[in-house]
Write a protein that holds these residues in place. Structure first.
Motif, PDB file in Angstrom:
ATOM      1  N   ALA A  32       9.673  -1.690  -2.622  1.00 34.13           N
ATOM      2  CA  ALA A  32       8.516  -2.476  -2.909  1.00 34.13           C
ATOM      3  C   ALA A  32       8.190  -3.003  -1.458  1.00 34.13           C
ATOM      4  O   ALA A  32       8.559  -2.233  -0.546  1.00 34.13           O
ATOM      5  N   ARG A  33       7.130  -3.759  -1.543  1.00 35.58           N
ATOM      6  CA  ARG A  33       6.171  -3.946  -0.372  1.00 35.58           C
ATOM      7  C   ARG A  33       7.184  -4.583   0.609  1.00 35.58           C
ATOM      8  O   ARG A  33       7.027  -4.089   2.013  1.00 35.58           O
ATOM      9  N   PHE A  34       8.176  -5.592   0.296  1.00 35.27           N
ATOM     10  CA  PHE A  34       9.145  -6.022   1.375  1.00 35.27           C
ATOM     11  C   PHE A  34       9.971  -4.977   2.090  1.00 35.27           C
ATOM     12  O   PHE A  34      10.071  -5.099   2.981  1.00 35.27           O
ATOM     13  N   ARG A  64       9.300  -1.805   2.461  1.00 39.04           N
ATOM     14  CA  ARG A  64       8.460  -1.115   3.132  1.00 39.04           C
ATOM     15  C   ARG A  64       8.543  -1.757   4.587  1.00 39.04           C
ATOM     16  O   ARG A  64       8.427  -0.997   5.674  1.00 39.04           O
ATOM     17  N   LEU A 107       0.233  -4.992  13.296  1.00 40.67           N
ATOM     18  CA  LEU A 107      -0.418  -4.947  12.171  1.00 40.67           C
ATOM     19  C   LEU A 107      -0.556  -6.254  11.676  1.00 40.67           C
ATOM     20  O   LEU A 107      -1.225  -6.635  10.632  1.00 40.67           O
ATOM     21  N   TYR A 121       2.241  -8.245  10.795  1.00 34.52           N
ATOM     22  CA  TYR A 121       3.615  -8.992  10.113  1.00 34.52           C
ATOM     23  C   TYR A 121       4.382  -9.706  10.958  1.00 34.52           C
ATOM     24  O   TYR A 121       4.574  -9.368  12.144  1.00 34.52           O
ATOM     25  N   LEU A 150       0.661   0.651   4.578  1.00 41.44           N
ATOM     26  CA  LEU A 150       1.562  -0.382   5.275  1.00 41.44           C
ATOM     27  C   LEU A 150       0.580  -1.487   5.960  1.00 41.44           C
ATOM     28  O   LEU A 150       0.561  -2.733   5.805  1.00 41.44           O
ATOM     29  N   ALA A 151      -0.539  -0.792   6.567  1.00 37.09           N
ATOM     30  CA  ALA A 151      -1.314  -1.511   7.421  1.00 37.09           C
ATOM     31  C   ALA A 151      -2.303  -2.237   6.337  1.00 37.09           C
ATOM     32  O   ALA A 151      -2.728  -3.455   6.670  1.00 37.09           O
ATOM     33  N   GLN A 171      -1.430  -3.253   3.381  1.00 36.74           N
ATOM     34  CA  GLN A 171      -0.865  -4.076   2.953  1.00 36.74           C
ATOM     35  C   GLN A 171      -0.712  -5.493   3.564  1.00 36.74           C
ATOM     36  O   GLN A 171      -0.731  -6.516   2.968  1.00 36.74           O
ATOM     37  N   ALA A 172      -0.752  -5.489   4.956  1.00 38.30           N
ATOM     38  CA  ALA A 172      -0.865  -6.559   5.648  1.00 38.30           C
ATOM     39  C   ALA A 172      -1.946  -7.372   5.432  1.00 38.30           C
ATOM     40  O   ALA A 172      -1.865  -8.585   5.687  1.00 38.30           O
ATOM     41  N   VAL A 206      -3.336  -7.862   2.354  1.00 39.44           N
ATOM     42  CA  VAL A 206      -3.665  -8.142   0.792  1.00 39.44           C
ATOM     43  C   VAL A 206      -2.660  -9.500   0.463  1.00 39.44           C
ATOM     44  O   VAL A 206      -2.185 -10.328   1.199  1.00 39.44           O
ATOM     45  N   PRO A 240       1.939  -9.800   0.706  1.00 35.46           N
ATOM     46  CA  PRO A 240       1.936  -8.454   1.390  1.00 35.46           C
ATOM     47  C   PRO A 240       3.766  -8.409   1.251  1.00 35.46           C
ATOM     48  O   PRO A 240       3.968  -7.247   1.636  1.00 35.46           O
ATOM     49  N   LEU A 241       4.319  -9.226   0.810  1.00 32.32           N
ATOM     50  CA  LEU A 241       5.753  -8.906   0.840  1.00 32.32           C
ATOM     51  C   LEU A 241       6.724  -8.942  -0.791  1.00 32.32           C
ATOM     52  O   LEU A 241       7.594  -9.789  -0.661  1.00 32.32           O
ATOM     53  N   GLY A 242       5.784  -8.576  -1.474  1.00 38.68           N
ATOM     54  CA  GLY A 242       6.364  -8.708  -2.808  1.00 38.68           C
ATOM     55  C   GLY A 242       7.821  -7.813  -2.867  1.00 38.68           C
ATOM     56  O   GLY A 242       7.969  -6.850  -2.109  1.00 38.68           O
ATOM     57  N   SER A 245      -3.762  -0.350  -5.299  1.00 37.82           N
ATOM     58  CA  SER A 245      -4.334  -1.507  -4.457  1.00 37.82           C
ATOM     59  C   SER A 245      -4.096  -0.934  -3.132  1.00 37.82           C
ATOM     60  O   SER A 245      -5.122  -1.479  -2.204  1.00 37.82           O
ATOM     61  N   LEU A 246      -3.163  -0.444  -2.797  1.00 37.63           N
ATOM     62  CA  LEU A 246      -2.770  -0.031  -1.298  1.00 37.63           C
ATOM     63  C   LEU A 246      -3.146   1.396  -0.902  1.00 37.63           C
ATOM     64  O   LEU A 246      -3.764   1.818   0.176  1.00 37.63           O
ATOM     65  N   LEU A 261      -6.845  -2.817   9.079  1.00 37.78           N
ATOM     66  CA  LEU A 261      -6.750  -4.165   9.189  1.00 37.78           C
ATOM     67  C   LEU A 261      -8.034  -4.761   8.950  1.00 37.78           C
ATOM     68  O   LEU A 261      -8.208  -6.032   9.002  1.00 37.78           O
TER      69      LEU A 261
END
Lengths: 327, 269, 306
Positions: free
Chosen positions: A190-192, A194, A209, A211, B122-123, B125-126, B128, B131-133, B143-144, B184
């Protein structure tokens, strides 16, 4: 950490996990049918170890954080459970959440300090915090101190002694392991997961980025600590005994070995690693009481001969497998 | 014809303030030293919306150190960094990135074990919502992936999306970095020697790419490739020995005798 | 007051022994970026070899000398067979391989010398005690440990600060890649540093043998304390190791002794000792956490190290 560990979010570890879980679910049935009752207990122990190794794999395999104090969380979970049982408050719905809270809290506080450091210092700090937990257990004089503490029994379920039944306890452990496997299998893809993986490979990049790498790692560290605390809860109940030795640094070393031999970052590999470790221990200690004289060099040979560690082998094999697909 | 950008590029910080112009990125009186070594001395410069400000100078002039300070990897000893009028001197790297200040690295910086698409996703995602689902698989997250694929198309990597990033060619990795920066949705991009180590053809392609992005983003470009610099930059600053020797429109800097003597030499032209 | 004096001396003695172990460890970390968990078993081997050779020769100094030579040979052998292949590996590989070595050696000495602790007599010359005033006696041998520890620290300081070898070591601790750029035979330098570190740890083990029980696993606790010492002092810094070792030695000893007294206010003597043991050990780790929280690079970070 030099050399990237491989865990591509793309590769699915879904089917091996399903097969593994189905196999484990059938163990008690087979054991009863073949009248090999001790299998149930042995497999329970294996699953608890696997759960502990799995929890380490989250931060070591996916996060790239070499924690050398992971046994501390097992010790904390086990002691929380043991003390609650001795105080007559050992019901599953008290002891289990308390074990998770205590180990999670310890992970949170130590993580805040340890995760500010890198590389060698991180290894040493986690080791030192692990020792702190070990000595804390030794200082618990009222609960056996150095010698450990034999418990009056297992956790109850609403006052019922259900968990004293081997099969019931087996399935409790089984569901804990399966649940954690499922959680980590989802989380790592999942997103986490990654972001955690990205932080392992290139933390500075992740920060540019946007994070917050520290916070992401802290979440993973706490989650991993709680999972190991769960293993501690199960271990205390399984053995009906708690001891400072659960938190000893050699246990942390054993856990690292299990994760490595199973393949870093491969979740079902952590289970395989725990199984391998137990089989080695059983097999070698059958040969000689000094089995560690064989086990130690085995580890050394394993590291030296699998050039670049097991991840090197895994990488090369995967490179071969991938060769046709990408180029 | 004198465009407003050209005017700003000349101005000192006090003049910019007086004229009530607000550059996207403005640096005032930046100092940094490592022990006795002064690597940044009273550096001031500004980057206006939609323009490329190139920073040139010999090796060891302190260009990368300056970029690191603007991006937040190093803390300056004194001075101020303003981003869209907001003081970000004390902000962390992630904070700056979230405000819309993206960067690329002199030494390629990607996540080697993910695919090219994964890196850009990944970029994306930062930026949206969540970002940490923990639960939903990221591989099949359109969506990414859709915006990421679009960005790869822009930088010319559309057909290489599934390749593991560590196996891309050097030039492709540089382009991938730019795609990650664009993901970004930045207001400004710091480009630290994007053409470093590239062949002639590759740099020409990257120059075209940057040209097409010009106008949309404010860019601070550190680069040794003079051909690229003078075909791209609206404004050029020359950094020698940690301080700004000259700032001005490209043509003017190119012909400045002081600059020619200190740095450019004659072979660059 | 006089109790305090004794405890301070004890703390000094523990601190100096810790320093001998930590000095080698911090150099190996700092210069080689090599995490050697087996440094503690080298301390243990020093103690075992000393016990064996002293018993065999019947003479402390001869036995000690043979033990030092023995541990040096042992260290060089390990370097050649195993460690040399680990320098360029990941920390994970280094941790795992040296962990395997610990398991092997801890069990190995158990097989060779038995599980029971060996005792080494205090050498005849150094038997007896010194009167410290107020009728307080302090054993001569402990002064010998303090003295030889200080002497070793001085020698080490001279080597590191005043010789070409020391210059290379310092350069390596702050920037290891620079060494090969300077054309130094890094492999040889590593071997020398490694052998030297092993010898120091072995010497500490040998000197401690008469006052501690020589038993399998005796190096593990020392190893972890040495980690704490160099983390507190700053990796790669000899000065840091010295300050950290004395700090840890003093605090550990004082905390141990006073927490027993403190706990006795609440519980019986046996319980007090048990609890105090654990508490004072925890204290060291709390100290480390505090130092790291305030200064993540330790008290005396090696110059120029980032």
């Amino acid at each position: 950490m030099s050399g990237p560990l491989i865990l591509s979010g793309k590769r699915s570890s879904f089917w091996p996990v399903v097969v593994l879980c189905l196999g484990l679910a059938l163990v008690p049935l087979v054991a009863v049918l073949t009248k090999q009752g001790h299998w149930v207990s042995l497999t329970t122990q294996m699953m608890i170890l696997a759960l502990a190794a799995l929890s380490l794999d989250l931060i070591l395999g996916i996060g790239g954080l070499l924690s050398f104090g992971h046994a501390a969380f097992i010790g904390l979970g086990a002691y929380t459970t043991g003390i609650l049982i001795q105080e007559g408050k050992g019901d599953l719905f008290i002891a289990l959440p308390m074990s998770l809270v205590v180990s999670g809290l310890f992970a949170f506080v130590t993580g805040i300090i340890a995760l500010r450091t890198r590389g060698v210092v991180f290894i040493m700090i986690t080791l030192a915090f692990g020792q702190m937990a070990f000595f804390a257990a030794q200082a618990l004089y009222a609960y056996g101190g150095d010698d450990g503490l034999t418990l009056d029994g297992r956790s109850t379920l609403f006052g019922l002694k259900l968990l004293s039944n081997k099969i019931v306890f087996y399935y409790l452990t089984f569901f804990c392991l399966a649940g954690c496997l499922l959680l980590l299998q989802r989380l790592s893809r999942a997103r986490f997961g990654r972001v955690l993986l990205g932080s392992r490979d290139n933390a500075v990049r992740m920060e540019t980025l946007g994070y917050d790498v520290f916070r992401v790692r802290l979440v993973a560290y706490v989650l991993s600590g709680m999972m190991a605390g769960l293993a501690g809860f199960l271990l205390a109940n399984h053995t009906e005994f708690v001891s400072p030795a659960y938190a000893a640094w050699q246990r942390s070393g054993d856990l690292i070995f299990m994760v490595i031999i199973g393949g870093v970052g491969s979740l079902w590999g952590a289970v395989g690693g725990a199984l391998t470790y137990l089989l080695l221990e059983e097999g070698l200690s059958g040969l000689t009481e000094h089995w560690k004289v064989i086990f130690g060099p085995l580890i050394i040979a394993f590291v030296l001969l699998t050039h670049g560690g097991i991840e090197g082998v895994v990488t090369r094999v995967r490179d071969l497998l991938d060769g046709g697909r990408h180029d | 014809m004198l465009s407003p950008a050209f005017v700003i590029c000349w101005m000192g910080a006090d003049m910019i303030d007086a004229a009530k112009i607000r550059p996207v990125l403005q640096i005032k009186g930046l100092h940094k030293s490592f022990g006795a070594l002064n690597v940044t001395k009273d550096v001031g410069l500004s980057v206006n919306a939609g323009e490329i400000h190139a920073l040139i100078g010999p090796n060891g002039a302190g260009k990368t150190t300056l970029i690191h300070q603007i991006a937040g990897l190093l803390k300056p000893d004194s001075g101020q960094i303003l981003f869209e009028g907001q003081d970000i001197t004390a902000a962390s790297m992630p904070q700056r990135a979230r405000l819309g200040l993206a960067r690329t690295f002199q030494i390629t910086s990607i996540v080697p074990s993910l695919s090219a698409l994964g890196n850009v996703a990944l970029a994306v995602q930062a930026g949206v919502d969540k970002p940490l689902g923990f639960w939903l698989p990221v591989d099949s997250d359109d969506s990414l992936n859709k915006p990421a694929q679009a960005l790869l198309d822009i930088v010319g990597l559309g057909a290489r999306a599934e390749v593991i990033a560590g196996r891309l060619s050097h030039g492709e990795k540089r382009a991938l970095e730019i795609a990650m920066a664009l993901a970004l949705k930045p207001r400004a991009i710091l480009l630290d020697e994007p053409m470093a180590g590239m062949g002639h053809e590759e740099s020409a392609r990257l120059t075209d790419l940057l040209k097409s992005l010009k106008g949309t983003y404010a860019m601070l470009l550190v680069e040794h490739d003079m051909e690229a610099v003078f075909s791209l930059a609206d404004c050029v600053s020359v950094l020698v020995d940690g301080h700004v020797l000259a700032t001005g429109p490209a043509d003017m800097v190119r012909n400045d005798p002081q600059v020619r003597a200190a740095y450019l030499g004659d072979e660059a032209f | 007051m006089s109790l305090l004096a004794i405890q301070v001396l004890n703390g000094l003695q523990l601190g100096l022994l810790m320093f001998l172990v930590a000095a080698g460890l911090t150099l190996v970390f700092g210069v080689m970026d090599f995490i050697n968990l087996a440094h503690g078993v080298q301390y243990m081997m020093g103690a075992y070899l000393a016990a064996t050779f002293i018993g065999w020769s019947g003479h402390f100094v001869i036995g000690l000398g043979m033990a030092l030579i023995g541990i040096m040979v042992f260290g060089l052998l390990l370097e050649r067979v195993m460690f040399r292949h680990l320098y360029t590996r990941s920390h994970l590989d280094q941790v795992l391989a040296t962990f395997g070595l610990i398991l092997f050696l801890n069990q190995g000495v158990k097989m060779v010398w038995g599980a029971a602790p060996l005792s080494v007599p205090v050498p005849e010359w150094f038997q007896g005690s010194v009167l410290l005033g107020d009728g307080i006696l302090y054993p001569v041998y402990r002064f010998v440990i303090i003295g030889s520890g200080l002497l070793m620290a001085l020698v080490l300081w001279l080597v590191v600060e005043k010789t070409r070898l020391g210059m290379l070591v310092r350069a390596g601790a702050s920037n290891a890649t620079m060494l090969s750029a300077l054309g130094v035979d890094v492999r040889k330098l590593f071997m020398v540093i490694f052998a030297f570190g092993t010898m120091l740890a072995g010497f500490a083990g040998a000197m401690a043998a008469p006052i501690l029980s020589v038993e399998p696993g005796m190096g593990d606790q020392v190893l972890i304390l040495a980690f704490v010492v160099i983390v507190i002092g700053g990796i790669g810094s000899i000065r840091g190791a010295f300050a950290g070792a004395l700090l840890v030695g003093l605090i550990d000893t004082l905390a141990r002794s006073y927490s027993v007294d403190f706990m006795r206010l609440f519980v019986g003597p046996a319980a007090a000792r048990g609890i105090a043991n654990g508490l004072s050990s925890m204290f060291i780790y709390l100290l480390m956490a505090l130092v790291l929280f305030l200064r993540p690079d330790g008290l005396f970070p090696a110059r120029g190290r980032t």
